[in-house]
Design a protein around this motif. Structure first.
Motif, PDB file in Angstrom:
ATOM      1  N   LYS A  32       0.843  -1.186   0.000  1.00  0.00           N
ATOM      2  CA  LYS A  32       0.000   0.000   0.000  1.00  0.00           C
ATOM      3  C   LYS A  32       0.879   1.236   0.000  1.00  0.00           C
ATOM      4  N   PRO A 150       1.680   4.651   9.900  1.00  0.00           N
ATOM      5  CA  PRO A 150       1.723   4.512  11.364  1.00  0.00           C
ATOM      6  C   PRO A 150       3.106   4.847  11.924  1.00  0.00           C
ATOM      7  N   LYS A 155       1.628   0.106  16.763  1.00  0.00           N
ATOM      8  CA  LYS A 155       1.365  -0.158  15.346  1.00  0.00           C
ATOM      9  C   LYS A 155       2.585  -0.798  14.668  1.00  0.00           C
ATOM     10  N   PRO A 157       3.651  -3.890  14.017  1.00  0.00           N
ATOM     11  CA  PRO A 157       3.437  -4.874  12.934  1.00  0.00           C
ATOM     12  C   PRO A 157       2.994  -4.222  11.633  1.00  0.00           C
ATOM     13  N   GLU A 158       2.153  -3.186  11.728  1.00  0.00           N
ATOM     14  CA  GLU A 158       1.694  -2.496  10.524  1.00  0.00           C
ATOM     15  C   GLU A 158       2.839  -1.771   9.831  1.00  0.00           C
ATOM     16  N   ILE A 159       3.744  -1.187  10.630  1.00  0.00           N
ATOM     17  CA  ILE A 159       4.888  -0.479  10.057  1.00  0.00           C
ATOM     18  C   ILE A 159       5.778  -1.450   9.292  1.00  0.00           C
ATOM     19  N   LYS A 161       4.927  -4.285   7.964  1.00  0.00           N
ATOM     20  CA  LYS A 161       4.219  -4.724   6.765  1.00  0.00           C
ATOM     21  C   LYS A 161       4.280  -3.652   5.694  1.00  0.00           C
ATOM     22  N   TYR A 162       4.154  -2.406   6.090  1.00  0.00           N
ATOM     23  CA  TYR A 162       4.166  -1.299   5.129  1.00  0.00           C
ATOM     24  C   TYR A 162       5.490  -1.263   4.373  1.00  0.00           C
TER      25      TYR A 162
END
Length: 328
Positions: A32, A150, A155, A157-159, A161-162
């Motif tokens: 994303k 994030p 956050k 895990p989101e970082i 993944k990003y």
């Protein structure tokens, strides 16, 4: 927020806006990527700086991050760059563990002058200096893009993944450390903020010091012996905001407002004849610092006396303008 962008449109999107992604090895790009909208999401330029600070020159350390193509906007391989042997958490009284502290101290002590006493700031003083930087050659993202990514420990895990990072990677460890640094408790008399965009960097400092400010940075210079060649010039009063560029996939600055300090521009002449103007910060009262702080080991003193240190070349320090320069 637009749908995920991939393939050729993704490349055209980044090239059009002069935002280059540089990886040392082939990696999977983020699934994303926030889209840009005309106007409010354009790449950061000097315009916002001069709209808020019309009488303050843009320092070179910051101007470099705004040049299209000069630095990449986002990198994933940011763990391999040069890193200052002593970072902000060591210089400003933060103590993050005895083992790490001793390791840093042991590697840094023989190499160069890191801390020195306030009374040593005078013409003729000789010091072996190494003007380091964060080692992170990244530029700012547009504000609304940066704010869409994030930036908090909850956050994490989101970082990862990003940025397509593995949880056990060195990059992931650095991101975790730096965000933890941003979220750590304030020292006494300290106010801090991690600015993830040029606009938020400017807004934080203007809100606390006003628009009548100087923004200073140390000139680059290679490691060698330097002599203080003239009286140091004091800038500002007893309050300053220091912004350190941290190691991150895009430009993030850890800013903190510190009271009880004096800021000087120090003229230096090197052993090879090179002239450098370096910015130094003197902390007038170190009694609240950890007794295990490296400064006390270096100087062989106990907490309390005024301690000074030079700033890295990509560190920015904001000080109120004064009617005339002062000398110590």
């Amino acid at each position: 927020m637009s749908p995920a962008i991939s393939g050729a449109p993704f490349l055209i999107f980044f090239l059009t806006l002069s935002l280059h992604i540089s990886f040392s090895t082939a990696v999977r790009l983020p699934t994303k990527v926030p889209s840009f909208l005309p106007g409010d999401n354009s790449p950061p330029t000097e315009k916002y700086w001069f709209s808020r600070l019309p009488n303050t020159p843009l320092p070179k350390a910051l101007r470099d991050t705004l040049q299209p193509g000069y630095y990449p906007s986002v990198i994933r391989d940011f763990a391999n760059g040069e890193k200052s042997s002593v970072d902000a958490r060591e210089k400003y009284g933060k103590h993050y563990g005895e083992d790490s502290h001793k390791k840093t101290a042991k590697s840094a002590l023989p190499d160069s002058t890191i801390f020195y006493l306030y009374n040593d700031l005078h013409p003729g003083k000789k010091m072996k200096l190494l003007f380091t930087n964060s080692g992170t050659k990244v530029s700012f993202l547009p504000r609304r893009v940066a704010e869409s990514i994030p930036f908090s420990s909850d956050k994490f895990p989101e970082i990862l993944k990003y940025f397509s990072l593995q949880v056990n990677s060195e990059e992931a460890e650095i991101i975790s450390d730096e965000i933890g640094y941003c979220e750590s408790p304030n020292m006494e008399g300290e106010e801090k903020y991690c600015a993830t965009s040029l606009e938020s960097l400017i807004d934080f400092n203007v809100a606390r010091l006003g628009q009548n400010v100087q923004v200073l940075s140390t000139e680059p210079g290679k490691k060698q012996e330097y002599t203080v060649s003239a009286k140091a010039e004091m800038r500002g009063e007893h309050k300053a905001a220091v912004c350190h560029k941290i190691r991150y996939p895009y430009a993030v600055h850890y800013c903190h407002v510190i009271e009880g300090t004096e800021v000087y521009v120090v003229p230096l002449i090197a052993a090879d004849g090179a002239e450098v103007k370096a910015v130094t910060v003197c902390h007038l009262n170190t009694s609240a610092w950890s007794p295990d702080h490296m400064a006390f080991e270096v100087l062989k003193i106990k907490p309390g006396p005024a301690v000074c240190h030079f700033l890295a070349t990509d560190t920015l320090i904001w000080v109120p303008k004064m009617d005339q320069d002062m000398t110590p």
